[in-house]
Design a protein around this motif. Sequence first.
Motif, mmCIF file in Angstrom:
data_model
loop_
_atom_site.group_PDB
_atom_site.id
_atom_site.type_symbol
_atom_site.label_atom_id
_atom_site.label_comp_id
_atom_site.label_asym_id
_atom_site.label_seq_id
_atom_site.Cartn_x
_atom_site.Cartn_y
_atom_site.Cartn_z
ATOM 1 N N LEU A 63 10.502 20.148 -6.799
ATOM 2 C CA LEU A 63 8.917 19.592 -7.123
ATOM 3 C C LEU A 63 8.894 17.996 -6.378
ATOM 4 O O LEU A 63 7.857 17.888 -5.983
ATOM 5 C CB LEU A 63 8.973 19.560 -8.772
ATOM 6 N N TYR A 64 10.065 17.384 -6.477
ATOM 7 C CA TYR A 64 9.936 15.984 -5.629
ATOM 8 C C TYR A 64 9.478 16.224 -4.550
ATOM 9 O O TYR A 64 8.571 15.378 -3.998
ATOM 10 C CB TYR A 64 11.203 15.322 -6.151
ATOM 11 N N ARG A 65 10.095 17.169 -3.422
ATOM 12 C CA ARG A 65 9.845 17.210 -2.365
ATOM 13 C C ARG A 65 8.376 17.480 -2.040
ATOM 14 O O ARG A 65 7.486 17.037 -1.381
ATOM 15 C CB ARG A 65 10.772 18.201 -1.465
ATOM 16 N N GLU B 51 0.812 -1.175 -0.038
ATOM 17 C CA GLU B 51 0.136 -0.026 -0.025
ATOM 18 C C GLU B 51 0.843 1.357 0.025
ATOM 19 O O GLU B 51 0.681 2.045 -0.774
ATOM 20 C CB GLU B 51 -1.039 -0.064 1.172
ATOM 21 N N ARG B 52 2.065 1.230 0.634
ATOM 22 C CA ARG B 52 2.747 2.455 0.923
ATOM 23 C C ARG B 52 3.657 2.633 -0.464
ATOM 24 O O ARG B 52 3.928 3.553 -0.978
ATOM 25 C CB ARG B 52 3.646 2.330 2.133
ATOM 26 N N TYR B 53 3.843 1.389 -0.953
ATOM 27 C CA TYR B 53 4.502 1.547 -2.116
ATOM 28 C C TYR B 53 3.854 1.990 -3.254
ATOM 29 O O TYR B 53 4.311 2.668 -4.266
ATOM 30 C CB TYR B 53 5.293 0.014 -2.407
ATOM 31 N N GLY B 54 2.751 1.742 -3.109
ATOM 32 C CA GLY B 54 1.644 2.463 -4.128
ATOM 33 C C GLY B 54 1.869 4.007 -4.076
ATOM 34 O O GLY B 54 1.623 4.446 -5.254
ATOM 35 N N TYR B 55 1.715 4.375 -2.919
ATOM 36 C CA TYR B 55 2.150 6.036 -2.760
ATOM 37 C C TYR B 55 3.353 6.441 -3.702
ATOM 38 O O TYR B 55 3.378 7.677 -4.329
ATOM 39 C CB TYR B 55 2.080 6.485 -1.382
ATOM 40 N N PHE B 56 4.281 5.703 -3.364
ATOM 41 C CA PHE B 56 5.651 5.972 -3.798
ATOM 42 C C PHE B 56 5.558 5.912 -5.255
ATOM 43 O O PHE B 56 6.049 6.737 -5.931
ATOM 44 C CB PHE B 56 6.864 5.022 -3.271
ATOM 45 N N LEU B 57 4.881 4.918 -5.904
ATOM 46 C CA LEU B 57 4.769 4.814 -7.385
ATOM 47 C C LEU B 57 4.097 5.957 -7.965
ATOM 48 O O LEU B 57 4.421 6.570 -8.790
ATOM 49 C CB LEU B 57 3.872 3.585 -7.843
ATOM 50 N N ARG B 58 3.050 6.543 -7.059
ATOM 51 C CA ARG B 58 2.241 7.725 -7.460
ATOM 52 C C ARG B 58 3.255 9.090 -7.459
ATOM 53 O O ARG B 58 3.157 9.939 -8.315
ATOM 54 C CB ARG B 58 0.947 8.110 -6.673
ATOM 55 N N LEU B 59 4.062 9.136 -6.538
ATOM 56 C CA LEU B 59 5.084 10.188 -6.505
ATOM 57 C C LEU B 59 6.105 10.083 -7.539
ATOM 58 O O LEU B 59 6.329 10.947 -8.138
ATOM 59 C CB LEU B 59 5.712 9.945 -5.118
ATOM 60 N N GLN B 60 6.350 8.876 -7.994
ATOM 61 C CA GLN B 60 7.356 8.853 -9.049
ATOM 62 C C GLN B 60 6.656 9.005 -10.561
ATOM 63 O O GLN B 60 7.212 9.696 -11.321
ATOM 64 C CB GLN B 60 7.846 7.418 -9.238
ATOM 65 N N HIS B 61 5.333 8.738 -10.397
ATOM 66 C CA HIS B 61 4.439 9.194 -11.565
ATOM 67 C C HIS B 61 4.457 10.614 -11.758
ATOM 68 O O HIS B 61 4.688 10.881 -12.797
ATOM 69 C CB HIS B 61 3.006 8.279 -11.515
#
Length: 195
Positions: free
Chosen positions: A183-185, A40-50
Motif C-alpha cells: 500500500l505504501y509503495r 514542496e516535495r516534503y508536502g508530497y511526503f506528508l500526503r503519502l504519510q497521511h
Amino acid sequence: MQVPPPAQLPLSKQLKAGTRREHDSVDALVMRSRPFESLERYGYFLRLQHRFHGSINGLYDDMELNRLLPGLSELPRFEAVCTDLTDLGLACPPAPVPVAPTSTHTALGWLYCSEGSNLGAAFLFKQSQQIGLSAEKGARHLAAHPDGRGLQWRQFVALLDGLALSESQREEAVGGAVAAFELYRAALRNIFPAA
Ligand code: HEM
C-alpha cells in the motif's frame, strides 16, 4: 533417532525476514523521490504519510488488537501527520479509506510495518531538520517518542514475540506486513509527481 524441528523464529524476526525485499524497495523509492529537497516535495511526503497512517489509524483502536498488544491505542501517528500538514499551511485531505485486514493476525503485520517505520524515521527526522522542520513544526510525526525510539520499538517487539500464534497465523501476519508495504509503495507512486 528423531531430528528435532527447526527452532521457530520470534514473530518479529519472521516479519523482518518476510518483508526485507519490500522494505528495501520502499526505502529506495522514498529516497529517490527526494522528499527533503524542498518544502514542496516534503508536502508530497506528508500526503503519502497521511494516506498510509490514515488508512491504518482505525487498527490502533481495535479492541481485540489492544488486548493482544496493550498500549496500542497510544501509538498512532495519524493526528501528528495532520498537524504537520497544518503547520506547513497545507490542507489536510479527507481521511483515506480504512484498510480491512482479513483477520486479527493479518492486522498484526500491518501494525508491525507501521511501528517499524519509526526506526527509519530517525534518519528522516534528521533530514527534515535541514529544511527547517522540527518536532514542533512540520515533522512531529517523525519525532522520537519521549521515552526514545529504541525503547518503544523493543516494547512493541516484546509484545509481538510473546504472542502464541500457529504457523498459519504467523503467515497471515507476514502477509499483512507485505500488504502494508505494498500500500505504501502504491501510494508513493500515486502521490509523488515523478517517483
Ligand atoms: C527512506 C526511507 C527509509 C529508511 C532510510 C529506512 C531505514 C530503516 C532502518 C535503518 C531501520 C532499522 C533496521 C535495523 O535496525 O535492522 C528500519 C527498520 C524498519 N523500517 Fe524502515 N526505512 C525507511 C522507510 C520505511 C517505510 C516507508 C516503512 C513502512 C512503510 C518502513 C518500515 C520499517 C520496518 C517495519 C522496520 C523494522 C525492521 C525490523 O523488524 O527490525 N521503513 N528502517
